[in-house]
Structure formats: structure tokens, C-alpha cells
Design a protein around this motif. Structure first.
Motif, PDB file in Angstrom:
ATOM      1  N   TYR A 182      -5.195 -81.441  33.074  1.00  0.00           N
ATOM      2  CA  TYR A 182      -6.453 -81.558  33.629  1.00  0.00           C
ATOM      3  C   TYR A 182      -6.618 -82.947  34.326  1.00  0.00           C
ATOM      4  CZ  TYR A 182      -7.580 -78.285  29.864  1.00  0.00           C
ATOM      5  OH  TYR A 182      -7.791 -76.864  29.192  1.00  0.00           O
TER       6      TYR A 182
ATOM      7  N   THR B  96     -17.473 -86.957  40.746  1.00  0.00           N
ATOM      8  CA  THR B  96     -18.161 -86.353  41.725  1.00  0.00           C
ATOM      9  C   THR B  96     -19.660 -86.849  42.179  1.00  0.00           C
ATOM     10  OG1 THR B  96     -19.132 -85.049  39.901  1.00  0.00           O
ATOM     11  CG2 THR B  96     -17.405 -84.160  40.831  1.00  0.00           C
TER      12      THR B  96
ATOM     13  N   VAL C  33     -18.124 -78.158  32.347  1.00  0.00           N
ATOM     14  CA  VAL C  33     -17.287 -77.995  33.285  1.00  0.00           C
ATOM     15  C   VAL C  33     -17.432 -79.696  33.915  1.00  0.00           C
ATOM     16  CG1 VAL C  33     -16.732 -77.160  35.775  1.00  0.00           C
ATOM     17  CG2 VAL C  33     -17.215 -75.573  33.816  1.00  0.00           C
ATOM     18  N   ARG C  34     -18.583 -80.365  33.674  1.00  0.00           N
ATOM     19  CA  ARG C  34     -18.772 -81.372  34.273  1.00  0.00           C
ATOM     20  C   ARG C  34     -18.895 -82.319  32.746  1.00  0.00           C
ATOM     21  NH1 ARG C  34     -23.845 -81.806  37.586  1.00  0.00           N
ATOM     22  NH2 ARG C  34     -22.692 -80.606  38.863  1.00  0.00           N
TER      23      ARG C  34
ATOM     24  N   ALA D  53     -15.835 -84.071  37.115  1.00  0.00           N
ATOM     25  CA  ALA D  53     -15.641 -82.639  36.944  1.00  0.00           C
ATOM     26  C   ALA D  53     -14.231 -82.356  36.150  1.00  0.00           C
ATOM     27  CB  ALA D  53     -15.818 -81.875  38.430  1.00  0.00           C
TER      28      ALA D  53
ATOM     29  N   LEU E 257     -11.011 -80.445  36.163  1.00  0.00           N
ATOM     30  CA  LEU E 257     -10.342 -79.572  37.022  1.00  0.00           C
ATOM     31  C   LEU E 257      -8.893 -79.126  36.846  1.00  0.00           C
ATOM     32  CD1 LEU E 257     -10.952 -81.317  41.005  1.00  0.00           C
ATOM     33  CD2 LEU E 257     -12.202 -79.585  39.840  1.00  0.00           C
TER      34      LEU E 257
ATOM     35  N   ARG F 231      -9.276 -76.521  40.880  1.00  0.00           N
ATOM     36  CA  ARG F 231     -10.457 -75.770  40.784  1.00  0.00           C
ATOM     37  C   ARG F 231     -11.014 -76.061  39.422  1.00  0.00           C
ATOM     38  NH1 ARG F 231     -12.119 -72.943  44.534  1.00  0.00           N
ATOM     39  NH2 ARG F 231     -13.074 -71.652  43.187  1.00  0.00           N
ATOM     40  N   PRO F 232     -12.373 -75.914  39.321  1.00  0.00           N
ATOM     41  CA  PRO F 232     -13.007 -76.415  38.266  1.00  0.00           C
ATOM     42  C   PRO F 232     -12.751 -75.489  36.947  1.00  0.00           C
ATOM     43  CG  PRO F 232     -14.666 -76.257  39.873  1.00  0.00           C
ATOM     44  CD  PRO F 232     -13.142 -75.587  40.396  1.00  0.00           C
TER      45      PRO F 232
ATOM     46  N   ARG G 152     -13.368 -75.519  32.301  1.00  0.00           N
ATOM     47  CA  ARG G 152     -14.129 -76.075  31.144  1.00  0.00           C
ATOM     48  C   ARG G 152     -13.516 -77.224  30.612  1.00  0.00           C
ATOM     49  NH1 ARG G 152     -18.519 -73.822  30.169  1.00  0.00           N
ATOM     50  NH2 ARG G 152     -18.770 -74.222  28.036  1.00  0.00           N
TER      51      ARG G 152
END
Length: 132
Positions: free
Chosen positions: A53, A58, A86-87, A110, A112, A118-119, A121
Motif C-alpha cells: 500500500y 491528493t 479508499v481515501r 488515497a 493505492l 490503482r485505488p 480500500r
């Protein structure tokens, strides 16, 4: 929500010729607040990256109230705004050693996947720590 605070002394290299903290250094203070917030949960940022992760910023918003100055002890308070998905969002206050509010800030980051970028959870182990 979970909060954390850390105090640091302003270093000479963080200031301009007037002895005032250069505005571009405040994001580093916020990062320190976030990393220590995670550590207070028993989570190392390095370990989080090792598990795949990453957490890029952002958005960032900083409101400067009063200048922080060389050799001043400042406290960075980091507050989780809500349970991450996700954020993850944080609010901050930076205060002087005599309790004056120097700045407030907000960041969004975020989650990723470090390989795909890619995003994803929020990792379940972070959510578990927040629920405890």
C-alpha cells in the motif's frame, strides 16, 4: 476519531532570512503528523508500503495564521476526519509552545496498490486498529 500530537523544534534550515518558517515546509510537518499518527496505532508507514500500500496526497489545504519561527517548539495535532475507505482525510492544528494557533490544515490521501498504482480500500488491519 483517533488523534495524535507531536512536538518538534523549528530548525534553522526550515526558515527564511527573517527566521520565519518557509511556507513550503508546512507539508513536511503534516507528513510527520500523519506518520506519527499511524505509528501511534502500532502501524509503521514502511511496513504498510511493504504490504503493498502507498498513500499519496491528493489534496492539501493550509491556512497560515501566525508565523512559526526558528528554535520555537511547535506541536502538530493530527485528527482523523472519518473512517477511511479508499481515501483517508486528516485535519491538523499547529500551535506554538505558548498555545498560539499558527496554522490549520487538511489533507486527503488515497490508498493505492503499490504495484498497479490503482485505488484500493483501506487495509483491514488499519480499520481493525481504529475499531479497537
Amino acid at each position: 476519531m483517533h488523534s495524535h500530537e507531536i512536538s518538534i523544534r523549528v530548525r534553522y534550515g526550515e526558515t527564511d532570512q527573517m527566521g520565519v518558517v518557509y511556507h513550503g515546509n508546512y507539508p513536511q510537518y503534516l507528513e510527520l503528523g500523519r506518520v506519527e499518527w499511524l505509528r501511534s496505532l502500532g502501524i509503521s508507514y514502511a511496513e504498510m508500503e511493504e504490504t503493498g500500500y502507498i498513500l499519496p496526497v491528493t489534496s492539501i489545504r493550509i491556512h497560515y495564521k501566525k508565523p512559526a519561527v526558528y528554535d520555537q517548539l511547535i506541536t502538530i495535532r493530527t485528527h482523523l476526519r472519518n473512517i477511511p475507505t479508499v481515501r483517508i482525510s486528516f485535519d491538523y492544528e499547529i500551535e506554538s509552545e505558548n498555545g498560539e494557533l499558527l496554522a490549520t490544515a487538511h489533507t486527503d490521501l488515497a490508498f493505492l496498490n503499490s504495484q498497479t498504482r490503482r485505488p484500493v480500500r483501506c487495509p483491514e488491519y488499519i480499520l481493525d486498529k481504529l475499531r479497537a
